[in-house]
Design a protein around this motif. Structure first.
Motif, PDB file in Angstrom:
ATOM      1  N   HIS A   1       0.831  -1.187   0.000  1.00 48.33           N
ATOM      2  CA  HIS A   1       0.000   0.000   0.000  1.00 48.33           C
ATOM      3  C   HIS A   1       0.875   1.249   0.000  1.00 48.33           C
ATOM      4  CE1 HIS A   1      -3.006   2.942   1.265  1.00 48.33           C
ATOM      5  NE2 HIS A   1      -3.915   2.054   0.890  1.00 48.33           N
TER       6      HIS A   1
ATOM      7  N   TYR B   1     -13.461 -10.598  -2.863  1.00 47.46           N
ATOM      8  CA  TYR B   1     -14.515  -9.844  -3.537  1.00 47.46           C
ATOM      9  C   TYR B   1     -15.413 -10.790  -4.333  1.00 47.46           C
ATOM     10  CZ  TYR B   1     -11.512  -5.825  -2.513  1.00 47.46           C
ATOM     11  OH  TYR B   1     -10.742  -4.872  -1.886  1.00 47.46           O
TER      12      TYR B   1
ATOM     13  N   TYR C   1     -12.383  -0.621  -9.324  1.00 47.87           N
ATOM     14  CA  TYR C   1     -12.503  -0.273  -7.900  1.00 47.87           C
ATOM     15  C   TYR C   1     -11.596  -1.153  -7.046  1.00 47.87           C
ATOM     16  CZ  TYR C   1     -14.442  -0.144  -3.185  1.00 47.87           C
ATOM     17  OH  TYR C   1     -14.576  -0.060  -1.814  1.00 47.87           O
TER      18      TYR C   1
ATOM     19  N   ARG D   1      -7.847  -0.297  -7.495  1.00 49.09           N
ATOM     20  CA  ARG D   1      -7.524   0.984  -6.853  1.00 49.09           C
ATOM     21  C   ARG D   1      -7.548   0.847  -5.334  1.00 49.09           C
ATOM     22  NH1 ARG D   1     -11.090   4.399  -7.110  1.00 49.09           N
ATOM     23  NH2 ARG D   1     -12.714   3.468  -8.438  1.00 49.09           N
ATOM     24  N   ARG D   2      -8.516   0.136  -4.818  1.00 48.91           N
ATOM     25  CA  ARG D   2      -8.643  -0.053  -3.364  1.00 48.91           C
ATOM     26  C   ARG D   2      -7.455  -0.832  -2.798  1.00 48.91           C
ATOM     27  NH1 ARG D   2     -11.888  -3.683   0.350  1.00 48.91           N
ATOM     28  NH2 ARG D   2     -12.685  -2.334   2.017  1.00 48.91           N
ATOM     29  N   GLU D   3      -6.969  -1.772  -3.568  1.00 49.32           N
ATOM     30  CA  GLU D   3      -5.847  -2.593  -3.119  1.00 49.32           C
ATOM     31  C   GLU D   3      -4.498  -1.982  -3.475  1.00 49.32           C
ATOM     32  OE1 GLU D   3      -6.065  -5.183  -1.228  1.00 49.32           O
ATOM     33  OE2 GLU D   3      -8.257  -5.289  -1.236  1.00 49.32           O
TER      34      GLU D   3
END
Length: 415
Positions: free
Chosen positions: A28, A354, A408, A411-413
């Motif tokens: 991250h 997910y 999504y 981008r989130r990960e």
């Protein structure tokens, strides 16, 4: 201070470059900034000797790489996608689905992130379905990445391996069960052929039967070379592998089998086991309105059987939203993750899994039942077409397409 800013920028660039090389998981960005800040704190404490700076930077950078890899693994993720209504409509890819899936692969075509297809559909072996999906979606799909409604039937082989069973549904249900390891399998078409008058409407049916499994046929007609004595052998289990084609005949013959202890015409005996690969009431297809699914067939069979039998129908349904299906998918995603990175241990848990689906009553409620680390994403390309979230079974996220869902997630990960 100018020197420190320049040095900090150099270390930052090197770390980001290393991140790009360390596939398939990325650390991250916030963790990267924190590692760089720790380096500069240590620099101020230990002094400004150039040689000391170079040594300290090398040590800190190596330590960061090691801890960064570990942290990236601990924050890993996996993806499960429905097929009908999410990536395909009938045999046609939904706009943007192929492009979205290609983002989960490296430039050389190898898998970057663990993902699989989790569908209640079926009727063909996973190997054939994988080849079909690869052709339609233009990416390399392995059989391990295809989890169909009937895939859990593999776990019942030890129970019924040498027993006579009947496989019902479209496609190649008998071949599916034979590949799983069941030794005595008859499709409904073949089973009916042993009983001349069991289907009173057969003379009015003009279509050609094509469901006799390739693995059980030879040059002679199947009715002239009986493999099992169906008139004496009791059926121990019936498996609804995929959506039945001839509802009237199949309900009639199933009532005969289940109500007679496995031997039509007999009066005594316990009901044989009955398994459904899924329980979807409806599903999206090429037609503009949803079509009745296996759940509708189950309701019809149950209603009729309970009216004509002394005992209520006993059965077991698999498929989403059964939590077992999601647990099984998680185990397979761990296998895929291990293939991507051989240093990864299967016991390491995912931070997030997910589920991308189009059916609130199947995909979303199933994710909710499975609990953490599952995260539900509802698309508007299949059964669900609402403006906001679903009122009864709200998803964690609602998007228009699978392309938006994949964007999504990545981008989130920070991937």
């Amino acid at each position: 201070m100018t020197f420190l800013r320049v040095l900090r920028g150099s270390v930052w660039s090197e770390i980001r470059r290393a991140q790009g090389l360390r596939r398939p998981y990325s650390v991250h960005p916030q963790e990267t900034h924190q590692a760089a800040d720790r380096f500069f704190t240590a620099f101020l404490i230990y002094g400004a000797s150039v040689s000391r700076v170079l040594i300290l930077s090398a040590v800190c950078f190596c330590c960061y790489i090691c801890t960064g890899i570990a942290s990236s693994f601990s924050s890993s993720f996996g993806i499960a996608l429905d097929i009908d209504g999410v990536v395909l409509r009938g045999s046609t890819p939904i706009d943007g689905s192929s492009q979205a899936l290609r983002r989960l692969y490296a430039s050389d075509g190898t898998l970057r992130f663990p993902f699989l297809f989790l569908t209640n559909g079926g009727g063909t072996p996973e190997s054939k379905r994988a080849s079909e999906l690869s052709r339609l979606l233009e990416v390399d799909i392995s059989p391990l990445q295809v989890v169909q409604g009937h895939s859990p039937f593999k776990g019942l082989v030890s129970r019924f391996e040498n027993d006579l069973i009947v496989a019902i549904g479209k496609g190649e249900p008998a071949e599916v069960m034979s590949e799983y390891g069941f030794k005595k399998v008859l499709s409904m078409d073949e089973y009916v052929s042993y009983f001349g008058d069991i289907d009173p409407l057969s003379q009015y049916k003009t279509w050609e039967v094509k469901q006799i499994s390739k693995s059980i046929t030879n040059s002679k007609p199947p009715d002239s070379v009986p493999r099992y004595n169906a008139h004496r052998s009791r059926v121990q289990a019936a498996f609804i592998v995929s959506d039945p084609v001839d509802w009237g005949r199949d309900i009639q013959v199933l009532c005969d089998i289940l109500g007679s202890g496995g031997l039509p015409g007999e009066e005594n005996g316990a009901q044989p086991s009955l398994f459904f690969a899924a329980d979807d009431l409806e599903y999206p297809a090429a037609f503009c309105r949803e079509r009745l699914g296996m759940g509708a067939f189950r309701l019809a069979l149950e209603c009729i059987f309970n009216r004509i039998s002394r005992n209520p129908l006993q059965y077991t349904s698999f498929g989403k939203p059964n939590p077992f299906v999601f647990k099984n998918a998680e185990a397979i995603l761990k296998q895929l993750r291990s293939r991507i990175c051989s240093n990864f241990q299967n016991e390491n848990a995912f931070t997030t899994l997910y589920m991308i689906g189009d059916n609130p009553s199947v995909d979303i409620i199933g994710t909710e039942k499975a609990g953490r680390p599952w995260f539900s994403i509802l698309t508007r390309t299949g059964l669900f077409r609402g403006e906001g979230n679903h009122s009864q079974f709200p998803a964690d996220l609602v998007v228009d397409t699978v392309e938006e869902a994949i964007d999504y997630i990545l981008r989130r990960e920070g991937a």
